[in-house]
Scaffold this active site. Structure first.
Site, PDB file in Angstrom:
ATOM      1  N   LYS A 120      54.293  52.898  45.923  1.00  0.00           N
ATOM      2  CA  LYS A 120      53.034  52.739  45.267  1.00  0.00           C
ATOM      3  C   LYS A 120      52.766  53.789  44.403  1.00  0.00           C
ATOM      4  O   LYS A 120      52.315  53.317  42.970  1.00  0.00           O
ATOM      5  CB  LYS A 120      52.032  52.645  46.407  1.00  0.00           C
ATOM      6  CG  LYS A 120      50.556  52.502  45.899  1.00  0.00           C
ATOM      7  CD  LYS A 120      49.650  52.651  46.844  1.00  0.00           C
ATOM      8  CE  LYS A 120      49.228  54.220  46.958  1.00  0.00           C
ATOM      9  NZ  LYS A 120      47.929  54.611  48.036  1.00  0.00           N
ATOM     10  N   ASP A 138      48.013  48.848  47.056  1.00  0.00           N
ATOM     11  CA  ASP A 138      47.197  49.835  48.369  1.00  0.00           C
ATOM     12  C   ASP A 138      46.544  48.960  48.823  1.00  0.00           C
ATOM     13  O   ASP A 138      46.666  47.752  48.991  1.00  0.00           O
ATOM     14  CB  ASP A 138      46.244  50.620  47.267  1.00  0.00           C
ATOM     15  CG  ASP A 138      45.326  49.973  46.745  1.00  0.00           C
ATOM     16  OD1 ASP A 138      45.285  48.748  46.335  1.00  0.00           O
ATOM     17  OD2 ASP A 138      44.072  50.790  46.176  1.00  0.00           O
TER      18      ASP A 138
END
Length: 236
Positions: A120, A138
């Protein structure tokens, strides 16, 4: 979600917010990398408060090494997990200096090899710093992807791969920002604010959340729902 609806979904988010940006404060790819790493399990607001003074003096890996782990901790004590984050930031700075000439690498593999940097974080840096078409999933984007039907998946990677597959060309670079902002301010975890959502009619979520009674009375019957982040709605 049908292909035409996916295009319209993004088109409306883009119309409501034509120039979406990360809410993390940063000045160069290195400070962005640090900010994103610090933001794990923390809010962007809390990170910005902690890094305001830090980034005025420390904006390169070499300067971070000069500051040292204890010096860094003094700046980020208000951020959750600050001990482990400080350790990782210093270790990453050492690798950047020793192996990358003090520069942030522009490859996912090299970024993910740094301590404290996962997929991420790497996706955010690639997208925000260099405009690459990556999808950093997320908790907000994971929720929006599944709840709306835009990109359902059981894992963040599955949602990322689905987004990569269905997101049309004109919206790929900004998709990460539109989705995270939509999840953060409109499609909230506990109570999505469907009454002011610009894509509510395209969304699979049911039942749609009605407006609060006092808000409905203030706006009056037939008032158009506001757009993303409070901008006026534009769709029928």
């Amino acid at each position: 979600m049908k292909r035409a609806d996916v295009f319209e979904f993004y088109r409306r988010l883009a119309e409501a917010n034509p120039a979406p940006e990360t809410e993390l404060a940063w000045t160069n790819p290195y400070t962005l990398l640090v900010a994103v790493a610090l933001s794990a399990q923390a809010t962007d607001v809390s990170v910005n408060k902690a890094t305001g003074a830090l980034f005025r003096d420390v904006d390169t890996p070499a300067k971070m090494l000069e500051l040292g782990e204890e010096g860094l901790k003094a700046h980020i004590r208000t951020i959750g997990l600050y001990n482990s984050k400080a350790k990782n930031v210093i270790a990453a700075a050492r690798i950047l200096v020793d192996e990358h000439g003090g520069e942030v690498p522009r490859s996912r593999e090299a970024l993910e090899s740094l301590p404290g940097v996962g997929r991420k974080t790497a996706n955010v840096v690639l997208n925000v710093a260099w405009g690459e078409e990556t999808f950093a999933v997320d908790t907000h984007i994971f929720r929006v992807g599944n709840r709306t039907g835009l990109a359902p998946g059981k894992t963040p990677l599955a949602v990322e791969q689905r987004l990569d597959k269905v997101t049309p060309g004109p919206f790929r670079a900004g998709a990460h920002h539109w989705l995270i902002l939509h999840g953060r301010y409109v499609c909230k975890a506990r109570r999505p604010e469907c009454w002011r959502c610009v894509v509510a009619d395209l969304c699979a979520f049911t039942p749609k959340t009605p407006p609060p009674a006092d808000k409905a009375a203030q706006e009056g019957a037939g008032a158009p729902p506001p757009g993303l982040l409070g901008a006026p709605g534009t769709h029928p």
